[in-house]
Design a protein around this motif. Structure first.
Motif, PDB file in Angstrom:
ATOM      1  N   LYS A  45       0.820  -1.208   0.000  1.00 50.88           N
ATOM      2  CA  LYS A  45       0.000   0.000   0.000  1.00 50.88           C
ATOM      3  C   LYS A  45       0.854   1.258   0.000  1.00 50.88           C
ATOM      4  N   THR A 131      -9.128  11.798  -2.167  1.00 52.15           N
ATOM      5  CA  THR A 131      -8.953  10.662  -3.057  1.00 52.15           C
ATOM      6  C   THR A 131      -8.213  11.013  -4.338  1.00 52.15           C
ATOM      7  N   LYS A 134      -4.457  11.891  -3.242  1.00 54.48           N
ATOM      8  CA  LYS A 134      -3.820  10.840  -2.443  1.00 54.48           C
ATOM      9  C   LYS A 134      -3.112  11.492  -1.247  1.00 54.48           C
ATOM     10  N   TYR A 284      -3.734   3.660   3.811  1.00 49.05           N
ATOM     11  CA  TYR A 284      -3.551   4.012   2.399  1.00 49.05           C
ATOM     12  C   TYR A 284      -2.121   3.749   1.910  1.00 49.05           C
TER      13      TYR A 284
END
Length: 284
Positions: A45, A131, A134, A284
């Motif tokens: 990730k 989103t 990021k 994330y």
């Protein structure tokens, strides 16, 4: 203002893609040909968003973190600091609606004890993930209590007063639980709109955890939520409520820069933000 904001974000996307060995095309992050092969020794990730953050060159490559301004013309602190004029810290002349100093009497091992505390309201904090960028969404604002403490410490040491910029802290979007009859989720959603300018439904908030803050003098509880946002959800520039003396700038921190940002002691941060950044880094 919205066109300027989108231009800043488009520029930021290009900067992140150059720094992190990834390109942004039609809403999708795409690994470029110059990216290093994925290593099994590092969580996938983390690598997915920033190959450049892996390896021995991390510190030198990212020691100067560039925050992205989601509101305002830039992430430069100087214009915001110019708005602040310092007075002085004085004893309370009347009761405060936010805090109440108290002295607690209790016993420990049969002996009478006392403890001074500051009774304060519980709060909510929201870990926002942008989103498209990021990135973690942060807020920066002037905290009079922080600057007053720094000023007092400088006086005790015989040092010059710190610059007013020292009183600006980086935090999660957060707010006090001071609205009777409203759920924590509703209060949190309102704070996101007031401070960051994004409209989210209370049902879109994910409960994460809660913790106790300032346990030596307060022990008030802060409940942590998480939500995802993008610029299509923006309804205002945020900034907080001017009637309450709030002047908040909204910033974005790329996930790949979290380690360097957390290690940078020149940027004062709340404990809740540090906790939240670690959580988002893992997610994330």
């Amino acid at each position: 203002m919205k066109h300027t904001m989108m231009a800043n974000i488009d520029y930021s996307l290009k900067r992140i893609s150059k720094q992190c060995d990834f390109s942004f095309r039609k809403g999708v992050w795409i690994e470029t040909s110059r990216s290093k092969p994925l290593s099994l020794s590092t969580p996938r990730k983390t690598q997915l968003f920033c190959q450049a953050c892996q390896g021995s060159e991390t510190k030198s490559k990212h020691e100067n973190v560039d925050l992205i301004a989601l509101t305002g013309d830039s992430a430069n602190l100087a214009p915001w600091a110019a708005r602040v004029g310092w007075g002085e810290a004085q004893p309370l002349s009347q009761p405060s609606q936010f805090i109440q100093p108290k002295r607690i009497a209790y016993t420990l091992d049969g002996k009478a004890r006392v403890w001074d505390m500051m009774l304060s309201l519980p709060s909510v904090a929201i870990m926002l993930f942008h989103t498209k960028l990021k990135a973690a969404v942060l807020v920066r604002q002037f905290r009079p209590a922080v600057y007053a403490s720094l000023l007092e410490a400088a006086k005790l040491e015989g040092d010059a007063p710190p610059p007013i910029t020292a009183g600006f802290t980086y935090e999660l979007c957060a707010g006090l639980v001071d609205k009777r009859g409203k759920s924590l989720e509703v209060i949190a959603a309102e704070e996101v709109r007031e401070e960051c300018g994004y409209h989210i439904q209370a049902s879109e908030l994910e409960y994460v955890s809660d913790y106790l803050s300032a346990i030596g003098i307060s022990g008030s509880k802060q409940t942590m939520f998480h939500a995802q946002v993008d610029e299509s959800m923006r309804v205002s520039d945020g900034g907080g409520l001017t009637i309450d003396g709030e002047a908040i700038q909204v910033l974005a921190l790329p996930i790949c820069d979290i380690d360097s940002f957390m290690a940078d002691s020149s940027k004062p941060k709340s404990a809740g933000l540090m906790w939240g950044l670690l959580w988002m880094k893992m997610k994330y």
